[in-house]
Design a protein around this motif. Structure first.
Motif, PDB file in Angstrom:
ATOM      1  N   PHE A  22       0.862  -1.184   0.000  1.00 28.30           N
ATOM      2  CA  PHE A  22       0.000   0.000   0.000  1.00 28.30           C
ATOM      3  C   PHE A  22       0.905   1.243   0.000  1.00 28.30           C
ATOM      4  CE2 PHE A  22      -3.447   2.765   1.108  1.00 28.30           C
ATOM      5  CZ  PHE A  22      -4.611   2.056   0.882  1.00 28.30           C
ATOM      6  N   ASN A  23       0.588   2.221  -0.835  1.00 27.79           N
ATOM      7  CA  ASN A  23       1.468   3.391  -1.008  1.00 27.79           C
ATOM      8  C   ASN A  23       2.869   2.944  -1.466  1.00 27.79           C
ATOM      9  OD1 ASN A  23      -0.433   5.418  -0.189  1.00 27.79           O
ATOM     10  ND2 ASN A  23      -0.118   4.803   1.925  1.00 27.79           N
ATOM     11  N   ALA A  56       0.060  -2.086   5.769  1.00 27.10           N
ATOM     12  CA  ALA A  56       0.749  -2.008   7.062  1.00 27.10           C
ATOM     13  C   ALA A  56       0.065  -2.877   8.129  1.00 27.10           C
ATOM     14  CB  ALA A  56       0.803  -0.558   7.535  1.00 27.10           C
ATOM     15  N   PHE A  57      -1.239  -3.066   7.989  1.00 24.98           N
ATOM     16  CA  PHE A  57      -1.982  -3.887   8.955  1.00 24.98           C
ATOM     17  C   PHE A  57      -1.436  -5.313   8.998  1.00 24.98           C
ATOM     18  CE2 PHE A  57      -5.669  -6.312  10.450  1.00 24.98           C
ATOM     19  CZ  PHE A  57      -6.129  -5.509  11.489  1.00 24.98           C
ATOM     20  N   GLU A  58      -0.937  -5.790   7.864  1.00 22.82           N
ATOM     21  CA  GLU A  58      -0.455  -7.183   7.773  1.00 22.82           C
ATOM     22  C   GLU A  58       1.013  -7.333   8.182  1.00 22.82           C
ATOM     23  OE1 GLU A  58      -2.471  -5.859   5.206  1.00 22.82           O
ATOM     24  OE2 GLU A  58      -4.159  -7.002   6.021  1.00 22.82           O
ATOM     25  N   ALA A  80       3.816   2.782   4.815  1.00 23.84           N
ATOM     26  CA  ALA A  80       3.436   4.202   4.807  1.00 23.84           C
ATOM     27  C   ALA A  80       1.931   4.279   5.001  1.00 23.84           C
ATOM     28  CB  ALA A  80       3.841   4.846   3.485  1.00 23.84           C
ATOM     29  N   ILE A  82      -1.006   6.853   5.318  1.00 26.62           N
ATOM     30  CA  ILE A  82      -1.251   8.268   5.005  1.00 26.62           C
ATOM     31  C   ILE A  82      -2.708   8.597   5.342  1.00 26.62           C
ATOM     32  CG2 ILE A  82      -1.228  10.018   3.187  1.00 26.62           C
ATOM     33  CD1 ILE A  82       1.022   8.388   1.845  1.00 26.62           C
ATOM     34  N   HIS A  88      -9.992   5.331   9.325  1.00 27.44           N
ATOM     35  CA  HIS A  88      -9.279   4.107   8.938  1.00 27.44           C
ATOM     36  C   HIS A  88      -7.789   4.201   9.276  1.00 27.44           C
ATOM     37  CE1 HIS A  88      -9.264   0.337   6.786  1.00 27.44           C
ATOM     38  NE2 HIS A  88      -8.229   0.712   6.071  1.00 27.44           N
TER      39      HIS A  88
END
Ligand code: INI
Length: 159
Positions: A22-23, A56-58, A80, A82, A88
């Motif tokens: 992500f990002n 990032a959650f994982e 990252a 953002i 969220h």
């Protein structure tokens, strides 16, 4: 007084990087910062493994899984988060931080928090090789430091 302090001598050590896609524009730069840092400190290319997770959650789950193998001196988590228009951001950033701390505590392996939490993409890019440095490099430095520090501390009593 005995003082314990890590150094950045890295030859022979092994590290894992867990990076969030992500990002990816930002995280790719963090990964480059971290791998550059390892390389410049003498870590062999074959001694760094890289795993990509969706977000990032994982990060904590995969970091803990890699740490439990016993094959790494430290695990570096890069991501990252953002801020968007909803809450969220808070859940993702909070759970990433909490989970990374827990992964370290559960495994005894340093799991480094290299997750940017910023209000904008611009702020993130500034910290991913821009005017505020590269937090991926900083996270790799923390990994080198912690690996060396842990090696120098007195051994734990076995239970
Ligand atoms: N993951 C990130 O790494 N950064 C973000 O900014 C982000 N936002 O804003 O949503 C994000 N979300 C995805 C999350 O990490 C999980 O991958 C997803 O919820 C599936 O569990």
């Amino acid at each position: 007084m005995t003082t314990f302090r890590g150094d950045d001598l890295a030859r022979g050590r092994r590290f894992a990087i867990v990076a969030a896609r992500f990002n990816e524009l930002v995280v790719d730069r963090l990964v480059r910062g971290a791998t550059d840092c390892f390389e410049r400190h003498g870590v062999g290319e074959a001694d760094v493994d890289l795993a990509w997770v969706p977000g990032a959650f994982e990060l904590p789950m995969v970091a803990a899984r890699l740490a439990r193998t016993g094959g790494y001196d430290a695990v570096v988590c890069l991501g990252a988060v953002i801020r968007g228009e909803t809450a969220h951001f808070n859940y993702v950033a909070g759970e990433a931080a909490r989970g990374i701390r827990q992964a370290s505590a559960d495994t005894g392996v340093p799991v480094i928090f290299g997750v940017l939490t910023t209000a904008s993409l611009e702020q993130a890019l500034d910290r991913a090789g821009g005017k505020h440095g590269n937090k991926g490099w900083d996270a790799a430095m923390a990994a080198l430091d912690m690996a060396s520090l842990l090696e120098s501390l007195p051994k734990e009593e076995s239970t």
